[in-house]
Design a protein around this motif. Structure first.
Motif, PDB file in Angstrom:
ATOM      1  N   GLU A  10       0.819  -1.213   0.000  1.00 54.47           N
ATOM      2  CA  GLU A  10       0.000   0.000   0.000  1.00 54.47           C
ATOM      3  C   GLU A  10       0.852   1.261   0.000  1.00 54.47           C
ATOM      4  O   GLU A  10       0.427   2.300  -0.516  1.00 54.47           O
ATOM      5  CB  GLU A  10      -0.938  -0.004   1.216  1.00 54.47           C
ATOM      6  CG  GLU A  10      -1.916  -1.171   1.212  1.00 54.47           C
ATOM      7  CD  GLU A  10      -2.674  -1.292   2.522  1.00 54.47           C
ATOM      8  OE1 GLU A  10      -3.181  -0.262   3.010  1.00 54.47           O
ATOM      9  OE2 GLU A  10      -2.754  -2.414   3.049  1.00 54.47           O
ATOM     10  N   GLU A  11       2.032   1.191   0.600  1.00 54.69           N
ATOM     11  CA  GLU A  11       2.951   2.324   0.618  1.00 54.69           C
ATOM     12  C   GLU A  11       4.352   1.809   0.294  1.00 54.69           C
ATOM     13  O   GLU A  11       4.754   0.748   0.779  1.00 54.69           O
ATOM     14  CB  GLU A  11       2.962   3.012   1.989  1.00 54.69           C
ATOM     15  CG  GLU A  11       1.632   3.586   2.425  1.00 54.69           C
ATOM     16  CD  GLU A  11       1.714   4.181   3.829  1.00 54.69           C
ATOM     17  OE1 GLU A  11       2.766   4.765   4.190  1.00 54.69           O
ATOM     18  OE2 GLU A  11       0.727   4.042   4.577  1.00 54.69           O
ATOM     19  N   VAL A  12       5.088   2.582  -0.514  1.00 57.08           N
ATOM     20  CA  VAL A  12       6.444   2.204  -0.893  1.00 57.08           C
ATOM     21  C   VAL A  12       7.361   3.414  -0.703  1.00 57.08           C
ATOM     22  O   VAL A  12       7.083   4.501  -1.231  1.00 57.08           O
ATOM     23  CB  VAL A  12       6.516   1.724  -2.361  1.00 57.08           C
ATOM     24  CG1 VAL A  12       7.950   1.323  -2.721  1.00 57.08           C
ATOM     25  CG2 VAL A  12       5.559   0.564  -2.599  1.00 57.08           C
ATOM     26  N   TYR A  13       8.444   3.223   0.050  1.00 54.90           N
ATOM     27  CA  TYR A  13       9.410   4.275   0.311  1.00 54.90           C
ATOM     28  C   TYR A  13      10.782   3.847  -0.199  1.00 54.90           C
ATOM     29  O   TYR A  13      11.121   2.662  -0.177  1.00 54.90           O
ATOM     30  CB  TYR A  13       9.504   4.567   1.813  1.00 54.90           C
ATOM     31  CG  TYR A  13       8.215   5.096   2.406  1.00 54.90           C
ATOM     32  CD1 TYR A  13       7.990   6.459   2.525  1.00 54.90           C
ATOM     33  CD2 TYR A  13       7.219   4.211   2.849  1.00 54.90           C
ATOM     34  CE1 TYR A  13       6.807   6.946   3.058  1.00 54.90           C
ATOM     35  CE2 TYR A  13       6.028   4.689   3.382  1.00 54.90           C
ATOM     36  CZ  TYR A  13       5.832   6.055   3.485  1.00 54.90           C
ATOM     37  OH  TYR A  13       4.656   6.536   4.003  1.00 54.90           O
ATOM     38  N   LEU A  14      11.561   4.817  -0.646  1.00 50.54           N
ATOM     39  CA  LEU A  14      12.932   4.557  -1.089  1.00 50.54           C
ATOM     40  C   LEU A  14      13.897   5.293  -0.183  1.00 50.54           C
ATOM     41  O   LEU A  14      13.906   6.527  -0.144  1.00 50.54           O
ATOM     42  CB  LEU A  14      13.132   5.019  -2.540  1.00 50.54           C
ATOM     43  CG  LEU A  14      14.578   4.998  -3.063  1.00 50.54           C
ATOM     44  CD1 LEU A  14      15.126   3.571  -3.101  1.00 50.54           C
ATOM     45  CD2 LEU A  14      14.661   5.648  -4.437  1.00 50.54           C
ATOM     46  N   GLU A  15      14.697   4.554   0.571  1.00 49.56           N
ATOM     47  CA  GLU A  15      15.735   5.167   1.412  1.00 49.56           C
ATOM     48  C   GLU A  15      16.811   5.722   0.487  1.00 49.56           C
ATOM     49  O   GLU A  15      17.405   4.983  -0.293  1.00 49.56           O
ATOM     50  CB  GLU A  15      16.295   4.119   2.376  1.00 49.56           C
ATOM     51  CG  GLU A  15      17.282   4.682   3.380  1.00 49.56           C
ATOM     52  CD  GLU A  15      18.686   4.693   2.871  1.00 49.56           C
ATOM     53  OE1 GLU A  15      19.180   5.782   2.501  1.00 49.56           O
ATOM     54  OE2 GLU A  15      19.298   3.627   2.818  1.00 49.56           O
ATOM     55  N   ALA A  16      17.060   7.028   0.584  1.00 48.08           N
ATOM     56  CA  ALA A  16      17.842   7.697  -0.454  1.00 48.08           C
ATOM     57  C   ALA A  16      19.066   8.439   0.050  1.00 48.08           C
ATOM     58  O   ALA A  16      19.461   9.435  -0.540  1.00 48.08           O
ATOM     59  CB  ALA A  16      16.935   8.667  -1.216  1.00 48.08           C
TER      60      ALA A  16
END
Length: 271
Positions: free
Chosen positions: A27-33
């Motif tokens: 449902e949610e996707v995050y990219l550690e950047a």
């Protein structure tokens, strides 16, 4: 469920099939950047994954991720990590915080510089402790990483030097005003890393590390433009390795198998 999904080293296609299946249903996707970066924009990840991807900067991951972890109690949420999720202590901390909150977690592994560095022709089991080389400033030149280089060398082990990147560095004046203004991204090169190593070595004549020490500089490992160059530190300091990301291997004792090299390493050595 909170998923930590390794993306591999290069672009959107390096994600595993298992990781891709997970991301597409989250449902949610995050990219550690901030601990590392991919060579492609986020839009290309979104196009392949079929999901919007929110870029998670350092301050978010370190101090504002708790609401995300709370939502992961009832929702499927993915935190994408360049390389492998256990390639940085930051991700171990995220897992620890999730478990402290009673959130279920799952890790999907992938290639990272820690294992892909075998491309340079030396054996992974013969590496000692990896070190991180920070950017020096006029007033701050930490040398603690050099102690580890000496310890590895004393055992005849190779050293992997992970060089600094700055992707979201605020200026000091803007911090004082409470309204951060960020500097352009900076990526340490092999040349810069070698220069800093030799600067410390000059103050430690008994270290055994100097301009004639053998090393391998690598750039863009895992991409089609990957480069590996073997030489002395003095020689590598004059080599242009091109765009980021770069790493450096300080060689210890070379075994017979390593000395024979591989065809890939021999070919890259000519570049």
């Amino acid at each position: 469920m909170l998923y930590l999904v390794g993306l591999g080293l290069n672009d959107e296609h390096d994600i595993s099939l298992r990781g891709l299946e997970i991301v597409r249903r989250c449902e949610e996707v995050y990219l550690e950047a901030y601990t590392s970066v991919l060579t492609v924009p986020v839009a290309r990840l979104e196009a392949l994954y079929g999901r919007p991807v929110t870029v998670a900067e350092r301050d978010f991951v370190e101090s504002a991720i708790e609401p995300v972890l709370e939502r992961a109690r009832t929702a499927e949420i993915a935190l994408l990590v360049v390389g492998d999720p256990f390639g940085a202590t930051t991700h171990c901390d995220v897992l620890a915080r999730a478990k402290a909150l009673g959130v279920q977690t799952r890790v999907v592994h992938n290639a990272s510089i820690m294992n892909a560095i075998g491309c340079c022709g030396v054996q992974l089991y013969r590496f000692g402790e990896a070190v991180s080389v920070p950017f020096f400033t006029d007033s701050w030149k930490p040398a603690s990483f050099f102690d580890k280089l000496e310890a590895n060398a004393s055992l005849g082990l190779h050293s992997l030097l992970l060089v600094d990147i700055k992707t979201r560095e605020p200026t000091l004046p803007s911090l004082a005003r409470g309204r951060p203004v960020y500097l352009p991204p900076r990526f340490m090169t092999v040349r810069q890393a070698v220069g800093q190593v030799l600067e410390i070595a000059a103050t430690r004549p008994g270290s055994g590390v100097g301009a004639t020490s053998r090393a391998i500089g690598v750039a863009r490992v895992g991409t089609e433009s990957q480069v590996c160059v073997h030489g002395t530190l003095g020689e590598l300091r004059s080599v242009d390795f091109g765009p980021p990301l770069h790493s450096l291997v300080l060689l210890g004792a070379i075994t017979e198998a390593e000395g024979s090299g591989s065809s890939e390493s021999d070919e890259e050595d000519q570049h």
